[in-house]
Design an enzyme around this catalytic site. Structure first.
Site, PDB file in Angstrom:
ATOM      1  N   SER A  25      -1.361   3.802   5.396  1.00 30.77           N
ATOM      2  CA  SER A  25      -1.236   3.607   3.914  1.00 30.77           C
ATOM      3  C   SER A  25      -2.026   2.684   3.427  1.00 30.77           C
ATOM      4  O   SER A  25      -2.980   2.668   2.505  1.00 30.77           O
ATOM      5  CB  SER A  25      -0.017   3.375   3.411  1.00 30.77           C
ATOM      6  OG  SER A  25       0.987   4.631   3.727  1.00 30.77           O
ATOM      7  N   HIS A  79       0.083  -1.457   0.196  1.00 31.01           N
ATOM      8  CA  HIS A  79      -0.546  -0.536  -0.569  1.00 31.01           C
ATOM      9  C   HIS A  79      -1.511  -1.523  -1.718  1.00 31.01           C
ATOM     10  O   HIS A  79      -2.773  -0.989  -1.703  1.00 31.01           O
ATOM     11  CB  HIS A  79       0.157   0.371  -1.296  1.00 31.01           C
ATOM     12  CG  HIS A  79       1.058   1.267  -0.498  1.00 31.01           C
ATOM     13  ND1 HIS A  79       2.017   2.123  -0.832  1.00 31.01           N
ATOM     14  CD2 HIS A  79       1.049   1.279   0.956  1.00 31.01           C
ATOM     15  CE1 HIS A  79       2.695   2.817   0.156  1.00 31.01           C
ATOM     16  NE2 HIS A  79       2.189   2.171   1.063  1.00 31.01           N
TER      17      HIS A  79
END
Length: 244
Positions: A145, A209
């Site tokens: 991610s 993220h």
């Protein structure tokens, strides 16, 4: 949550040449289906034996924040190895679809070698940032991610006018097309809100993220400058689907 189905710049006349993007996707998928997380390989057993194999696998190849800063050479490599390990089918498919949609155009603009180094380097730093903020956590962190968020950040800088097809739940999941400069900042805002309201301790690595996205955007800004940005001129474009 918003889901990106496709990204195009101008009129899509061919699929970008992106061998490293497809290699990364293939590698992650192969490692997953042969590892214990998929539950398909009989070597790892079933029931309690499978659960034990999964825990050992994630601990060995994932990032354990409490161990990362203790000076162990093995632990120092885990932010790189964790990029290729996923915890579930949903985790894998969601990440790979985002990489498929946004990675190809970004790789073609950067070039194969630079894109690969960018992907691994930003992914490593994103996981390192999350680990530093949760330095006492004993829970393993895995997944691409952070690296994929960096790809999104670079994509936003390089292709701000690209049309991204998105599903909006409050509009009955109708597929609507918006420019990247609207869709991706909205995604960042969702990650920021989720990170602020997440429970203390490990969980979904929203911070990774955000770190990855910021690194990707800044890298593209510093490396390519304003002259390489594409707003609406014809260019190559992938067509793919992603999760809602």
């Amino acid at each position: 949550m918003i889901g990106k189905w496709s990204a195009t710049v101008g009129r899509a006349i061919r699929r970008p040449s992106a061998p490293m993007t497809y290699t990364l996707i293939t590698l992650c998928c192969l490692l997953f289906v042969t590892g214990p997380a998929a539950g398909l390989n009989p070597v790892h057993g079933s029931g309690d034996a499978l659960l034990a194999a999964q825990r050992a696998y994630f601990h060995r190849w994932g990032v354990v924040p409490a161990e990362l800063f203790q000076g162990s050479p093995r632990a120092a490599l885990t932010p790189a190895t964790a990029l290729f390990v996923h915890g579930s089918w949903v985790h894998l498919l969601g990440n790979m679809l985002f990489l498929y949609v946004f990675g190809a155009m970004t790789e073609e603009r950067m070039g194969r070698v630079q894109f690969t180094l960018f992907y691994v380097g930003c992914g490593y730093l994103a996981l390192l940032g999350y680990a530093a903020a949760n330095s006492t956590s004993q829970q393993s962190l895995v997944g691409a991610s952070g690296a994929i968020s960096a790809v999104l950040g670079a994509f936003l800088y390089l292709f701000p006018g690209a049309r991204v097809t998105s599903l909006l739940p409050f509009l009955f999941f109708l597929p609507l097309r918006f420019p990247a400069w609207i869709v991706l900042p909205f995604w960042v805002a969702l990650q920021w809100l989720a990170a602020r309201h997440a429970a203390t301790g490990p969980g979904v690595a929203y911070l990774a993220h955000l770190v990855g996205f910021g690194l990707g955007f800044v890298y593209a800004w510093v490396r390519f400058g304003r002259t390489t940005r594409v707003r609406s001129a014809p260019a190559t474009a992938p067509e793919g689907e992603n999760q809602p």
